[in-house]
Scaffold this active site. Sequence first.
Site, short mmCIF file in Angstrom:
data_model
loop_
_atom_site.label_atom_id
_atom_site.label_comp_id
_atom_site.label_asym_id
_atom_site.label_seq_id
_atom_site.Cartn_x
_atom_site.Cartn_y
_atom_site.Cartn_z
N HIS A 78 0.83 -1.21 0.00
CA HIS A 78 0.00 0.00 0.00
C HIS A 78 0.86 1.25 0.00
O HIS A 78 1.96 1.27 0.57
CB HIS A 78 -0.99 0.00 1.17
CG HIS A 78 -0.38 0.01 2.54
ND1 HIS A 78 -0.06 1.18 3.20
CD2 HIS A 78 -0.04 -1.00 3.39
CE1 HIS A 78 0.43 0.88 4.40
NE2 HIS A 78 0.46 -0.43 4.53
N ASP A 80 -0.09 4.40 1.13
CA ASP A 80 -0.32 5.41 2.16
C ASP A 80 0.46 5.11 3.43
O ASP A 80 0.85 3.97 3.68
CB ASP A 80 -1.82 5.53 2.48
CG ASP A 80 -2.40 4.27 3.09
OD1 ASP A 80 -2.09 3.16 2.59
OD2 ASP A 80 -3.18 4.37 4.06
N ASP A 140 6.40 1.32 6.42
CA ASP A 140 5.05 0.77 6.32
C ASP A 140 4.24 1.68 5.40
O ASP A 140 3.69 2.67 5.83
CB ASP A 140 4.42 0.71 7.71
CG ASP A 140 2.99 0.20 7.72
OD1 ASP A 140 2.55 -0.36 6.69
OD2 ASP A 140 2.31 0.38 8.74
N GLU A 173 -4.87 1.98 2.89
CA GLU A 173 -4.89 0.78 3.72
C GLU A 173 -4.97 1.13 5.19
O GLU A 173 -5.65 0.46 5.97
CB GLU A 173 -3.63 -0.05 3.44
CG GLU A 173 -3.61 -1.43 4.10
CD GLU A 173 -2.95 -1.47 5.48
OE1 GLU A 173 -2.97 -2.53 6.12
OE2 GLU A 173 -2.43 -0.41 5.94
N GLU A 174 -4.29 2.20 5.57
CA GLU A 174 -4.22 2.58 6.98
C GLU A 174 -5.56 3.05 7.54
O GLU A 174 -5.75 3.08 8.75
CB GLU A 174 -3.16 3.66 7.19
CG GLU A 174 -1.74 3.25 6.82
CD GLU A 174 -1.14 2.23 7.78
OE1 GLU A 174 -1.83 1.84 8.74
OE2 GLU A 174 0.01 1.83 7.56
N ASP A 196 3.90 -6.47 3.73
CA ASP A 196 3.49 -5.41 4.66
C ASP A 196 3.75 -5.82 6.10
O ASP A 196 3.11 -5.32 7.02
CB ASP A 196 1.99 -5.12 4.43
CG ASP A 196 1.50 -3.88 5.16
OD1 ASP A 196 2.33 -3.02 5.51
OD2 ASP A 196 0.28 -3.78 5.40
N HIS A 379 4.30 3.45 12.44
CA HIS A 379 3.33 4.49 12.81
C HIS A 379 3.87 5.54 13.77
O HIS A 379 3.09 6.27 14.38
CB HIS A 379 2.05 3.88 13.41
CG HIS A 379 1.28 3.04 12.46
ND1 HIS A 379 -0.02 2.63 12.72
CD2 HIS A 379 1.58 2.53 11.25
CE1 HIS A 379 -0.45 1.90 11.70
NE2 HIS A 379 0.51 1.83 10.79
#
EC number: 3.4.11.4
Length: 408
Positions: A78, A80, A140, A173-174, A196, A379
């Site tokens: 992904h 994002d 990520d 995705e997030e 991922d 994150h």
Amino acid sequence: MDKLLERFLNYVSLDTQSKAGVRQVPSTEGQWKLLHLLKEQLEEMGLINVTLSEKGTLMATLPANVPGDIPAIGFISHVDTSPDCSGKNVNPQIVENYRGGDIALGVGDEVLSPVMFPVLHQLLGQTLITTDGKTLLGADDKAGIAEIMTALAVLQQKNIPHGDIRVAFTPDEEVGKGAKHFDVDAFDARWAYTVDGGGVGELEFENFNAASVNIKIVGNNVHPGTAKGVMVNALSLAARIHAEVPADESPEMTEGYEGFYHLASMKGTVERADMHYIIRDFDRKQFEARKRKMMEIAKKVGKGLHPDCYIELVIEDSYYNMREKVAEHPHILDIAQQAMRDCGIEPQLKPIRGGTDGAQLSFMGLPCPNLFTGGYNYHGKHEFVTLEGMEKAVRVIVRIAELTAKQN
């Protein structure tokens, strides 16, 4: 492998942070910039059927270079990054031959410490790519993107035997929206792997069952001096609700296969309060029991309120544990484990205490376990990835493609 780091640094330079609560997909303009860049790069590499949908799903195919009935397989990442931490002006630090101890993140007081993150003890001598302490890194899942793109180049340059290889890069995705607009029929793969995951060797095919719980509390506000028997304090009701939620079943108290209730946000006044929980559990029966528990709590706390005051609870399922779908196709995991062992990596089958696009895709007819990227601490500003871990991820992707061709 020579362009792996270059690709990664290029991708993280773009701010692709997604945004919750936005109807449009992708939710941010920055994601389009990376998608268009990747589309251009895939076309330059000579892939075919390169398409970018109006919802921001990019797909392409590396055609088979050997004859035979070889199943088409896919690799997905992904574009994002998490809304939890800024992804703007990412300034990566490259720490070569890590010798242990704290790593200063930029010029401030932030450090990446093995005291807080003991995994660093296992990474001595490796090249670490960290943040400068002001943003997340974006490994990520831009590490996954760089690894897939590099694996495609390796398959081409070394003429390694393979069947049709589908690749896809998804948005949002997030915030849980990317896979909802994924056209499984157009992708046309028998199975796929999201790239991922985390540390080297991780192979994940179990994830949480997930639901969101939104609670609206309407009270009655009057002057505190004349409030007896009249005021209904929505904040007090919110506090009573949370007091009924099992305190030892929160994220900070659970691990492994243990589920939890998580109060993600709470705001309000005497007149009105709103609470947002997320519920997670690997076991479907326990997952349903947790949802019932929240309904029972709301009913108990709301009993006997004045008709104009009430508690409204809305539960919405987000995704389910993909184990039941992936387990129907054990060869998918067998190939991935064999690929890792062939690359000198011991597979670590572990549950995802979260979700991936692969969870939703597995229930849409595309079995899709998750491969490692070599990244850690996602994150947040302590996020980092190792170059060696990324290189190993590339080798595993290439080996999966090769093994799939050999087994057919």
